[in-house]
Design a protein around this motif. Structure first.
Motif, PDB file in Angstrom:
ATOM      1  N   TRP A 193     -12.749 -39.391  15.699  1.00  0.00           N
ATOM      2  CA  TRP A 193     -13.979 -39.120  15.275  1.00  0.00           C
ATOM      3  C   TRP A 193     -13.947 -37.584  15.637  1.00  0.00           C
ATOM      4  O   TRP A 193     -14.439 -36.394  14.710  1.00  0.00           O
ATOM      5  CB  TRP A 193     -15.052 -39.787  15.599  1.00  0.00           C
ATOM      6  CG  TRP A 193     -15.238 -41.001  14.570  1.00  0.00           C
ATOM      7  CD1 TRP A 193     -16.291 -41.064  13.557  1.00  0.00           C
ATOM      8  CD2 TRP A 193     -14.556 -42.281  14.758  1.00  0.00           C
ATOM      9  NE1 TRP A 193     -15.936 -42.446  13.086  1.00  0.00           N
ATOM     10  CE2 TRP A 193     -14.982 -43.237  13.634  1.00  0.00           C
ATOM     11  CE3 TRP A 193     -13.540 -42.680  15.507  1.00  0.00           C
ATOM     12  CZ2 TRP A 193     -14.359 -44.440  13.735  1.00  0.00           C
ATOM     13  CZ3 TRP A 193     -12.781 -44.040  15.425  1.00  0.00           C
ATOM     14  CH2 TRP A 193     -13.431 -44.884  14.376  1.00  0.00           C
ATOM     15  N   SER A 251     -21.218 -40.807  12.582  1.00  0.00           N
ATOM     16  CA  SER A 251     -20.889 -41.646  13.663  1.00  0.00           C
ATOM     17  C   SER A 251     -20.396 -43.314  13.143  1.00  0.00           C
ATOM     18  O   SER A 251     -20.973 -44.435  13.681  1.00  0.00           O
ATOM     19  CB  SER A 251     -21.822 -41.920  14.817  1.00  0.00           C
ATOM     20  OG  SER A 251     -22.206 -40.607  15.281  1.00  0.00           O
ATOM     21  N   THR A 252     -19.509 -43.332  12.234  1.00  0.00           N
ATOM     22  CA  THR A 252     -19.027 -44.895  11.662  1.00  0.00           C
ATOM     23  C   THR A 252     -18.528 -45.585  13.039  1.00  0.00           C
ATOM     24  O   THR A 252     -18.320 -46.967  12.878  1.00  0.00           O
ATOM     25  CB  THR A 252     -18.178 -44.735  10.706  1.00  0.00           C
ATOM     26  OG1 THR A 252     -17.215 -43.774  10.904  1.00  0.00           O
ATOM     27  CG2 THR A 252     -19.011 -44.070   9.160  1.00  0.00           C
ATOM     28  N   ASP A 253     -18.095 -45.029  13.936  1.00  0.00           N
ATOM     29  CA  ASP A 253     -17.554 -45.666  15.278  1.00  0.00           C
ATOM     30  C   ASP A 253     -18.723 -46.668  15.853  1.00  0.00           C
ATOM     31  O   ASP A 253     -18.326 -47.739  16.095  1.00  0.00           O
ATOM     32  CB  ASP A 253     -16.908 -44.904  16.363  1.00  0.00           C
ATOM     33  CG  ASP A 253     -17.606 -43.553  16.526  1.00  0.00           C
ATOM     34  OD1 ASP A 253     -18.655 -43.174  15.866  1.00  0.00           O
ATOM     35  OD2 ASP A 253     -17.583 -42.815  17.530  1.00  0.00           O
ATOM     36  N   PHE A 262     -13.182 -44.754   8.461  1.00  0.00           N
ATOM     37  CA  PHE A 262     -12.912 -46.256   8.787  1.00  0.00           C
ATOM     38  C   PHE A 262     -11.314 -46.674   8.879  1.00  0.00           C
ATOM     39  O   PHE A 262     -10.678 -45.932   8.555  1.00  0.00           O
ATOM     40  CB  PHE A 262     -13.659 -47.189   7.381  1.00  0.00           C
ATOM     41  CG  PHE A 262     -14.893 -47.047   7.301  1.00  0.00           C
ATOM     42  CD1 PHE A 262     -16.009 -47.581   8.064  1.00  0.00           C
ATOM     43  CD2 PHE A 262     -15.615 -46.218   6.314  1.00  0.00           C
ATOM     44  CE1 PHE A 262     -17.232 -47.500   7.968  1.00  0.00           C
ATOM     45  CE2 PHE A 262     -17.100 -45.973   6.158  1.00  0.00           C
ATOM     46  CZ  PHE A 262     -17.802 -46.740   7.005  1.00  0.00           C
ATOM     47  N   TRP A 277      -8.866 -50.106  14.629  1.00  0.00           N
ATOM     48  CA  TRP A 277     -10.153 -49.473  15.108  1.00  0.00           C
ATOM     49  C   TRP A 277     -10.380 -49.220  16.511  1.00  0.00           C
ATOM     50  O   TRP A 277     -10.581 -47.905  16.924  1.00  0.00           O
ATOM     51  CB  TRP A 277     -11.576 -50.360  14.558  1.00  0.00           C
ATOM     52  CG  TRP A 277     -12.671 -50.131  15.169  1.00  0.00           C
ATOM     53  CD1 TRP A 277     -13.315 -48.513  15.367  1.00  0.00           C
ATOM     54  CD2 TRP A 277     -13.442 -50.497  16.369  1.00  0.00           C
ATOM     55  NE1 TRP A 277     -14.450 -48.629  16.059  1.00  0.00           N
ATOM     56  CE2 TRP A 277     -14.620 -49.724  16.711  1.00  0.00           C
ATOM     57  CE3 TRP A 277     -13.618 -51.743  16.999  1.00  0.00           C
ATOM     58  CZ2 TRP A 277     -15.650 -50.271  17.594  1.00  0.00           C
ATOM     59  CZ3 TRP A 277     -14.552 -52.136  17.818  1.00  0.00           C
ATOM     60  CH2 TRP A 277     -15.530 -51.300  18.111  1.00  0.00           C
ATOM     61  N   TRP A 319     -21.215 -47.538  13.948  1.00  0.00           N
ATOM     62  CA  TRP A 319     -21.388 -48.827  12.981  1.00  0.00           C
ATOM     63  C   TRP A 319     -20.244 -50.039  13.239  1.00  0.00           C
ATOM     64  O   TRP A 319     -20.591 -51.125  13.265  1.00  0.00           O
ATOM     65  CB  TRP A 319     -21.151 -48.321  11.728  1.00  0.00           C
ATOM     66  CG  TRP A 319     -22.033 -47.189  11.109  1.00  0.00           C
ATOM     67  CD1 TRP A 319     -23.117 -46.319  12.074  1.00  0.00           C
ATOM     68  CD2 TRP A 319     -22.024 -46.609   9.786  1.00  0.00           C
ATOM     69  NE1 TRP A 319     -23.445 -45.588  11.177  1.00  0.00           N
ATOM     70  CE2 TRP A 319     -23.008 -45.437   9.981  1.00  0.00           C
ATOM     71  CE3 TRP A 319     -21.421 -46.925   8.621  1.00  0.00           C
ATOM     72  CZ2 TRP A 319     -23.254 -44.702   8.944  1.00  0.00           C
ATOM     73  CZ3 TRP A 319     -21.924 -46.070   7.571  1.00  0.00           C
ATOM     74  CH2 TRP A 319     -22.820 -44.990   7.446  1.00  0.00           C
ATOM     75  N   LEU A 320     -19.212 -49.409  13.438  1.00  0.00           N
ATOM     76  CA  LEU A 320     -18.047 -50.403  13.655  1.00  0.00           C
ATOM     77  C   LEU A 320     -18.296 -51.294  15.020  1.00  0.00           C
ATOM     78  O   LEU A 320     -17.872 -52.561  14.837  1.00  0.00           O
ATOM     79  CB  LEU A 320     -16.566 -49.852  13.584  1.00  0.00           C
ATOM     80  CG  LEU A 320     -16.178 -49.196  12.073  1.00  0.00           C
ATOM     81  CD1 LEU A 320     -15.221 -48.119  12.273  1.00  0.00           C
ATOM     82  CD2 LEU A 320     -15.667 -50.135  11.514  1.00  0.00           C
ATOM     83  N   MET A 356     -22.804 -53.258   6.824  1.00  0.00           N
ATOM     84  CA  MET A 356     -22.612 -51.913   7.300  1.00  0.00           C
ATOM     85  C   MET A 356     -22.618 -51.220   6.117  1.00  0.00           C
ATOM     86  O   MET A 356     -23.252 -49.960   6.196  1.00  0.00           O
ATOM     87  CB  MET A 356     -21.243 -52.000   8.026  1.00  0.00           C
ATOM     88  CG  MET A 356     -20.859 -50.580   8.736  1.00  0.00           C
ATOM     89  SD  MET A 356     -19.452 -50.570   9.744  1.00  0.00           S
ATOM     90  CE  MET A 356     -18.037 -51.449   8.586  1.00  0.00           C
ATOM     91  N   TYR A 369     -17.162 -40.082   6.334  1.00  0.00           N
ATOM     92  CA  TYR A 369     -17.302 -41.380   6.998  1.00  0.00           C
ATOM     93  C   TYR A 369     -15.740 -41.969   7.314  1.00  0.00           C
ATOM     94  O   TYR A 369     -14.856 -42.086   6.194  1.00  0.00           O
ATOM     95  CB  TYR A 369     -18.008 -42.425   5.781  1.00  0.00           C
ATOM     96  CG  TYR A 369     -19.049 -42.063   5.551  1.00  0.00           C
ATOM     97  CD1 TYR A 369     -20.108 -42.211   6.203  1.00  0.00           C
ATOM     98  CD2 TYR A 369     -19.111 -41.078   4.293  1.00  0.00           C
ATOM     99  CE1 TYR A 369     -21.542 -41.886   5.884  1.00  0.00           C
ATOM    100  CE2 TYR A 369     -20.474 -40.646   3.804  1.00  0.00           C
ATOM    101  CZ  TYR A 369     -21.611 -40.908   4.692  1.00  0.00           C
ATOM    102  OH  TYR A 369     -22.981 -40.579   4.297  1.00  0.00           O
ATOM    103  N   LYS A 389     -25.698 -49.224   4.831  1.00  0.00           N
ATOM    104  CA  LYS A 389     -26.462 -47.781   5.402  1.00  0.00           C
ATOM    105  C   LYS A 389     -25.810 -46.693   4.435  1.00  0.00           C
ATOM    106  O   LYS A 389     -26.369 -45.641   4.593  1.00  0.00           O
ATOM    107  CB  LYS A 389     -25.352 -47.624   6.780  1.00  0.00           C
ATOM    108  CG  LYS A 389     -26.163 -48.501   8.043  1.00  0.00           C
ATOM    109  CD  LYS A 389     -25.273 -48.023   9.100  1.00  0.00           C
ATOM    110  CE  LYS A 389     -25.907 -48.778  10.454  1.00  0.00           C
ATOM    111  NZ  LYS A 389     -25.274 -50.286  10.495  1.00  0.00           N
ATOM    112  N   LEU A 390     -24.867 -47.032   3.689  1.00  0.00           N
ATOM    113  CA  LEU A 390     -24.144 -45.969   2.697  1.00  0.00           C
ATOM    114  C   LEU A 390     -25.086 -45.847   1.162  1.00  0.00           C
ATOM    115  O   LEU A 390     -24.970 -45.162   0.505  1.00  0.00           O
ATOM    116  CB  LEU A 390     -22.969 -46.199   2.483  1.00  0.00           C
ATOM    117  CG  LEU A 390     -22.276 -45.866   3.608  1.00  0.00           C
ATOM    118  CD1 LEU A 390     -20.575 -46.506   3.093  1.00  0.00           C
ATOM    119  CD2 LEU A 390     -21.779 -44.384   3.771  1.00  0.00           C
TER     120      LEU A 390
END
Length: 252
Positions: A66, A5-7, A90, A57, A9-10, A20, A88, A23-24
């Protein structure tokens, strides 16, 4: 695993990509910090925060990028019997920074994870094309008993060529990357003899590897990619599953 769910994060940290990327750290076995991860991803298409990439985005979020990618991943994972890896997503860097290409997408594959970078105008088939290409890399890396640092230029070229031929197999020539159409066959034969033939065994860790692969410092643009696509195209039609395990040298 599949799409992370990088959406989310963004939504929280769009303007703070380095934070951000912290997290990786687990995905990179905590050997890299957020800044190093971000710099590495930027080389492959990762956005930097601007008004334009923010619009990208928002567009991707509103277009269910996603969810659509997850459905594609599940379909190809089942079809190919491929490994389960985190993906992931982006926004792609803004077009002014993409120089000679005008692609809607980019990606970066590892044996155990996958990054996809989408432009705001990407359509569903372009999403499928980049997923096929990058997930093919994941599957091949998973099956080849060779550490990535041991890869030669030939290994990388064959990997890129096979991944793009697989895109062609499923989606047709229309969805091939633009670099596949840069040169005619006779030109590629000439490039092979002149630039690649004596150099294809150089290791990935040598600076010349990337220079030849991308066609930098006076070499023809996208030299290694284009020669790899040409090289694997001369082979007999092999199945997708065979293309994960066939040794690079067989194409010579």
């Amino acid at each position: 695993m599949g799409v992370i769910s990088t959406d989310e994060w963004l939504k929280k940290d769009f303007d703070r990509p380095v934070q951000m990327m912290e997290k990786l750290k687990g995905a990179f076995r905590n050997t890299l910090d957020g800044d190093v991860i971000y710099q590495h991803l930027m080389k492959h298409g990762m956005y930097s925060p601007t008004q334009r990439t923010k619009l990208t985005w928002e567009h991707l979020r509103d277009n269910d990028a996603w969810k659509k990618t997850q459905a594609l991943f599940m379909a190809y994972k089942k079809l190919w019997g491929g490994p389960d890896v985190p993906i992931y997503i982006f926004p792609l860097m803004s077009s002014g920074m993409r120089k000679k290409t005008n692609e809607m997408k980019s990606g970066l594959a590892f044996e155990d994870k996958l990054f996809l970078f989408y432009d705001k105008d990407i359509d569903d088939k372009e999403m499928e094309a980049v997923l096929i290409h990058e997930y093919h890399h994941v599957c091949r890396l998973h099956h080849l008993e060779k550490e990535q640092k041991e890869f030669t230029l030939l290994d990388t070229m064959v990997m890129e060529g096979l991944a793009e031929r697989t895109v062609e197999r499923y989606l047709g020539a229309k969805y091939l990357a633009r670099w596949t159409k840069l040169y005619q066959e006779d030109k590629l034969q000439e490039f092979w003899s002149k630039h690649i033939e004596g150099q294809h065994s150089i290791k990935r860790t040598e600076p010349l590897h990337d220079i030849l692969l991308r066609g930098q410092k006076g070499y023809p643009h996208m030299l290694g990619y284009c020669c790899g696509f040409y090289l694997v195209g001369k082979s007999e039609k092999i199945s997708v599953k065979k293309s994960f395990i066939i040794q690079s040298e067989e194409f010579l």
